[in-house]
Design a protein around this motif. Structure first.
Motif, PDB file in Angstrom:
ATOM      1  N   LEU B  55       0.829  -1.212   0.000  1.00 16.09           N
ATOM      2  CA  LEU B  55       0.000   0.000   0.000  1.00 16.09           C
ATOM      3  C   LEU B  55       0.862   1.259   0.000  1.00 16.09           C
ATOM      4  O   LEU B  55       0.341   2.363  -0.105  1.00 16.09           O
ATOM      5  CB  LEU B  55      -0.911   0.021   1.230  1.00 16.09           C
ATOM      6  CG  LEU B  55      -1.982  -1.057   1.304  1.00 16.09           C
ATOM      7  CD1 LEU B  55      -2.688  -1.002   2.646  1.00 16.09           C
ATOM      8  CD2 LEU B  55      -2.988  -0.894   0.180  1.00 16.09           C
ATOM      9  N   GLY B  56       2.154   1.091   0.159  1.00 17.09           N
ATOM     10  CA  GLY B  56       3.040   2.254   0.174  1.00 17.09           C
ATOM     11  C   GLY B  56       2.972   3.029   1.468  1.00 17.09           C
ATOM     12  O   GLY B  56       3.284   4.210   1.507  1.00 17.09           O
ATOM     13  N   LEU B  57       2.570   2.367   2.535  1.00 20.16           N
ATOM     14  CA  LEU B  57       2.430   3.080   3.810  1.00 20.16           C
ATOM     15  C   LEU B  57       3.779   3.338   4.471  1.00 20.16           C
ATOM     16  O   LEU B  57       3.872   4.125   5.403  1.00 20.16           O
ATOM     17  CB  LEU B  57       1.549   2.274   4.768  1.00 20.16           C
ATOM     18  CG  LEU B  57       0.061   2.230   4.445  1.00 20.16           C
ATOM     19  CD1 LEU B  57      -0.637   1.221   5.311  1.00 20.16           C
ATOM     20  CD2 LEU B  57      -0.549   3.604   4.634  1.00 20.16           C
ATOM     21  N   ASN B  58       4.817   2.639   4.017  1.00 16.31           N
ATOM     22  CA  ASN B  58       6.114   2.800   4.673  1.00 16.31           C
ATOM     23  C   ASN B  58       6.906   3.987   4.147  1.00 16.31           C
ATOM     24  O   ASN B  58       7.901   4.377   4.740  1.00 16.31           O
ATOM     25  CB  ASN B  58       6.945   1.525   4.503  1.00 16.31           C
ATOM     26  CG  ASN B  58       6.364   0.395   5.333  1.00 16.31           C
ATOM     27  OD1 ASN B  58       5.715   0.650   6.347  1.00 16.31           O
ATOM     28  ND2 ASN B  58       6.574  -0.832   4.902  1.00 16.31           N
ATOM     29  N   ASP B  59       6.461   4.540   3.020  1.00 17.03           N
ATOM     30  CA  ASP B  59       7.183   5.681   2.472  1.00 17.03           C
ATOM     31  C   ASP B  59       7.009   6.894   3.361  1.00 17.03           C
ATOM     32  O   ASP B  59       6.010   7.020   4.064  1.00 17.03           O
ATOM     33  CB  ASP B  59       6.650   6.014   1.073  1.00 17.03           C
ATOM     34  CG  ASP B  59       6.886   4.863   0.112  1.00 17.03           C
ATOM     35  OD1 ASP B  59       7.861   4.124   0.327  1.00 17.03           O
ATOM     36  OD2 ASP B  59       6.077   4.684  -0.813  1.00 17.03           O
ATOM     37  N   PRO B  60       7.993   7.794   3.341  1.00 16.88           N
ATOM     38  CA  PRO B  60       7.832   9.018   4.136  1.00 16.88           C
ATOM     39  C   PRO B  60       6.677   9.874   3.616  1.00 16.88           C
ATOM     40  O   PRO B  60       6.273   9.749   2.451  1.00 16.88           O
ATOM     41  CB  PRO B  60       9.166   9.737   3.971  1.00 16.88           C
ATOM     42  CG  PRO B  60       9.857   9.077   2.849  1.00 16.88           C
ATOM     43  CD  PRO B  60       9.287   7.719   2.679  1.00 16.88           C
ATOM     44  N   GLY B  78      -7.205   6.179  -5.963  1.00 16.85           N
ATOM     45  CA  GLY B  78      -6.862   4.934  -5.280  1.00 16.85           C
ATOM     46  C   GLY B  78      -8.039   3.973  -5.241  1.00 16.85           C
ATOM     47  O   GLY B  78      -9.101   4.243  -5.802  1.00 16.85           O
ATOM     48  N   THR B  79      -7.836   2.848  -4.576  1.00 15.69           N
ATOM     49  CA  THR B  79      -8.927   1.890  -4.449  1.00 15.69           C
ATOM     50  C   THR B  79      -9.303   1.749  -2.990  1.00 15.69           C
ATOM     51  O   THR B  79      -8.483   1.923  -2.099  1.00 15.69           O
ATOM     52  CB  THR B  79      -8.509   0.504  -4.979  1.00 15.69           C
ATOM     53  OG1 THR B  79      -7.252   0.184  -4.389  1.00 15.69           O
ATOM     54  CG2 THR B  79      -8.386   0.488  -6.482  1.00 15.69           C
ATOM     55  N   SER B  80     -10.566   1.433  -2.790  1.00 15.76           N
ATOM     56  CA  SER B  80     -11.048   1.244  -1.432  1.00 15.76           C
ATOM     57  C   SER B  80     -10.411  -0.003  -0.840  1.00 15.76           C
ATOM     58  O   SER B  80     -10.270  -1.026  -1.505  1.00 15.76           O
ATOM     59  CB  SER B  80     -12.567   1.097  -1.457  1.00 15.76           C
ATOM     60  OG  SER B  80     -12.999   0.390  -0.334  1.00 15.76           O
ATOM     61  N   LEU B  81      -9.993   0.081   0.437  1.00 20.71           N
ATOM     62  CA  LEU B  81      -9.387  -1.086   1.078  1.00 20.71           C
ATOM     63  C   LEU B  81     -10.429  -2.179   1.303  1.00 20.71           C
ATOM     64  O   LEU B  81     -10.121  -3.360   1.282  1.00 20.71           O
ATOM     65  CB  LEU B  81      -8.773  -0.686   2.418  1.00 20.71           C
ATOM     66  CG  LEU B  81      -7.632   0.322   2.379  1.00 20.71           C
ATOM     67  CD1 LEU B  81      -7.133   0.586   3.785  1.00 20.71           C
ATOM     68  CD2 LEU B  81      -6.510  -0.166   1.492  1.00 20.71           C
ATOM     69  N   MET B  82     -11.673  -1.763   1.514  1.00 23.59           N
ATOM     70  CA  MET B  82     -12.723  -2.720   1.853  1.00 23.59           C
ATOM     71  C   MET B  82     -13.278  -3.418   0.611  1.00 23.59           C
ATOM     72  O   MET B  82     -13.288  -4.633   0.517  1.00 23.59           O
ATOM     73  CB  MET B  82     -13.870  -2.010   2.577  1.00 23.59           C
ATOM     74  CG  MET B  82     -13.516  -1.618   3.978  1.00 23.59           C
ATOM     75  SD  MET B  82     -13.358  -3.080   5.024  1.00 23.59           S
ATOM     76  CE  MET B  82     -12.267  -2.444   6.282  1.00 23.59           C
ATOM     77  N   THR B  83     -13.735  -2.602  -0.345  1.00 26.72           N
ATOM     78  CA  THR B  83     -14.429  -3.192  -1.489  1.00 26.72           C
ATOM     79  C   THR B  83     -13.490  -3.461  -2.651  1.00 26.72           C
ATOM     80  O   THR B  83     -13.870  -4.102  -3.614  1.00 26.72           O
ATOM     81  CB  THR B  83     -15.547  -2.261  -1.971  1.00 26.72           C
ATOM     82  OG1 THR B  83     -14.948  -1.018  -2.356  1.00 26.72           O
ATOM     83  CG2 THR B  83     -16.563  -2.007  -0.887  1.00 26.72           C
TER      84      THR B  83
END
Lengths: 298, 322
Positions: B55-60, B78-83
């Motif tokens: 998800l690219g959450l580790n990037d600054p 982006g895309t929804s995490l749920m659906t």
């Protein structure tokens, strides 16, 4: 130095006198408005209700009784009981605490930040002003309630977070009014005089700008309390405010929603409580506006 | 005039950039890991780390910010995490519902609020004025979600006149619009009244009366035209509060609009949905405010000339005071 202090003292004294007479003048004007006086009384009663809730409520708000689930009004339970058999009247009385906290503390947060921001922006002008106003533009581009909901959801649902969310979400209104008011106060002679005796900017803002520019905010603050009570109830209604078992009016309406068909009164009472408190704030605000600016009403 | 609109459009860019930054920072400081939320408590740390990487959450933060903006510029939220559905598609599908709800309620409140305000101000300090204004304050003070529930109970359950939820037929729109419009109508009526009262005291109204115009002509030709400016500003501000209000109204009446989508995103911590939702609603709001300001400049030559001389100047935004 001592002379200066003495002079400061006498100036302060005359100022206090003037302030007193000004407050008295506002009160004299306000007294003429019957509705505003009634609203003031309602609000005072509400505050007393919240403070003395444990003494006034006939039962503890969390006391359950499964036999009395959705029981109607009776001599023991004047307004009936909810799903868990808890006394509705007691819960309404305790609920005033949460609603008032949300109204008063949130507005205190918002007004404090707004006053400081507006005073600094208005006093310094130029790029400081520009920066502050651009920040407020960003702030206000988000619909206020959307911002509060997002903040509350992101921080996690609780009374404290709801108050912070409401406080942060409603800053811009206060800041803009304060700035506009400071812009006129800034040009006054006493500010120039303070500058002439080499008072620091912080002191001028604290002692001269803020006290003299704050009057137009009084109405906004009064109505803001009502607005925050309402938005706070809405937050609790969607589950982002006060958490069970602590009673809160918005949350009580939310609980009652699923049984609207069978027990509509369950949702009715807390709604009336919210409406009365908000109405009282708005009526008082209206009254104060007329009292502060009597030429509007003739 | 074109230059003015151009300037305003340019000013919109930093505002939207700012909003996306604020939203990104907010989500960043949120306690709780979206990846962990998504995978559930049973997932191993390895799985969580992999998903975070994916998800690219580790990037600054700056990297994520630039990437977000870059994607938005390419029409990708982006895309929804749920659906797992693209957010833009979902939003486009839901957008008409919210637009319909908000515009219907605003039209309704303008159509009701302005005449009530005019009526009250032309009967100032009579019982008609007092009643109208007390009722207006009453409506402003009523929690709309509560009123919505009461209406469902009365018209949906008891009388069975209108559907209790959903907007499959036109009848479904009636209750949500009334619930939303109630407070807005009252706000507009109050503003209309106080502005018209202010204008009526001006010298040019006295002149108009002195030259023997009928009272109707004085009010509608000379009074209303001048009193409308702050009212239009309030209508712009009201648009923002109705966007906020649509969050709750859409949930209560199960209208498949943006508000409902954002609420579900907030409940599930579906952060791309929250991000996209706030950005879209704020953009809508910003565009409306822009339209209102342009309308002003068209209507009021004073504002136009102010901008012609000083391109960086700005008018005070009313609506803050509501």
């Amino acid at each position: 130095m001592r002379e200066k202090a003495k002079e400061g003292g006498s100036v302060l004294e005359t100022k206090r006198k003037r302030k007193k007479s000004r407050l008295y003048e506002i009160w004299r004007q306000l007294k003429k408005n019957k509705l505003a006086v009634v609203a003031l009384i309602v609000l005072v009663l509400l505050v007393l209700l919240a403070i003395f809730a444990p003494l006034l409520a006939p039962y503890p708000y969390e006391k359950q009784n499964s036999k009395l689930s959705y029981a109607g009004p009776s001599a023991d339970y004047l307004l009936g009981n909810d799903k868990l058999g808890r006394d509705i009247l007691s819960r309404l009385i305790y609920g005033s605490r949460q609603s008032l906290q949300m109204g008063v503390i949130a507005v205190a947060i918002a007004a404090t930040i707004g006053i400081l921001l507006g005073a600094v922006a208005g006093f310094y002008g130029r790029w400081v002003d520009n920066l502050c106003m651009r920040l407020l533009d960003i702030y206000q581009a988000m619909p206020m309630f959307l911002l509060c909901v997002s903040l509350a959801a992101i921080m996690g649902p609780s009374l404290r977070n709801a108050i912070i969310a409401l406080g942060i979400g409603t800053v811009p209104g206060y800041a803009r009014i304060m700035r506009a008011s400071v812009l006129t106060v800034r040009e006054k002679e006493y500010v120039e005089a303070a500058k002439a005796i080499d008072a620091s900017n912080a002191r001028i803002i604290r002692k001269h700008i803020i006290p003299n520019a704050i009057a137009p905010l009084i109405v906004q603050i009064t109505m803001g309390v009502g607005g925050c009570i309402m938005s706070g109830a809405a937050l609790s209604f969607i589950g982002l405010g006060v958490q069970p078992p602590i009673p809160e009016w918005g949350a009580m309406i939310s609980d009652a929603r699923s049984v609207m068909r069978e027990h509509p009164t369950l949702a009715l009472y807390p709604g009336i409580c919210i409406m009365l408190s908000v109405l009282a704030c708005n009526l008082l605000g209206d009254g104060l506006r007329d009292a502060l600016d009597p030429r509007l009403k003739n | 005039m074109l230059r003015y609109i151009g300037n305003r459009l340019l000013l919109l860019i930093p505002v939207l950039l700012g909003i996306s930054l604020v939203v990104l920072v907010l989500i960043d400081i949120t306690p709780g890991d979206p990846a962990r939320m998504l995978l559930g408590a049973q997932a191993t740390q390895q799985q969580v780390d992999d998903l975070r990487e994916e998800l690219g959450l580790n990037d600054p933060l700056p990297v994520r910010y630039v990437r977000f903006i870059w994607n938005v510029l390419h029409g990708d939220l982006g895309t929804s995490l749920m659906t797992k559905r693209p957010i833009v598609d979902e939003m486009l599908q839901r957008f008409p519902y919210t637009l319909m709800l908000v515009s219907l309620s605003i039209v309704l409140s303008v159509l009701l609020g302005i005449p009530i305000g005019i009526y009250a101000s032309t009967h100032q300090n009579t019982w008609k004025d007092n009643t109208a204004m007390f009722l207006a304050l009453f409506c402003v003070s009523m929690p709309s979600f509560w009123f919505a529930l009461l209406m469902i109970r009365l018209f949906g359950v008891q009388l069975r006149w209108l559907p209790i939820s959903g907007v499959a037929t036109w009848k479904g729109w009636i209750l949500p619009c009334i619930a939303m419009a109630l407070g807005l109508t009252a706000l507009i009526a109050r503003q209309m009244r106080s502005d018209l009262l202010e204008v009526i005291r001006q010298d040019y109204i006295t002149t108009a009366r002195a030259k023997g115009l009928s009272e109707g002509k004085v009010i509608y030709r000379h009074g209303l035209k001048n009193a409308m400016i702050p009212v239009i500003m309030v209508i712009g501000g009201v648009f923002g509060s109705s966007l906020g209000g649509s969050l709750i109204a859409e949930v209560i009446y199960s209208i498949p609009g943006l508000g409902q989508y954002i609420m579900s995103g907030l409940n599930n911590r579906d952060y791309p949905v929250i991000q996209g939702g706030i950005l879209i609603l704020s953009t809508m709001f910003a565009i409306v405010i822009l339209l209102v300001d342009v309308l002003f400049a068209l209507v009021d030559p004073r504002i136009r000339s102010q901008y012609a001389r000083k391109s960086k100047g700005r008018g005070k935004r009313v609506g803050d005071e509501t």
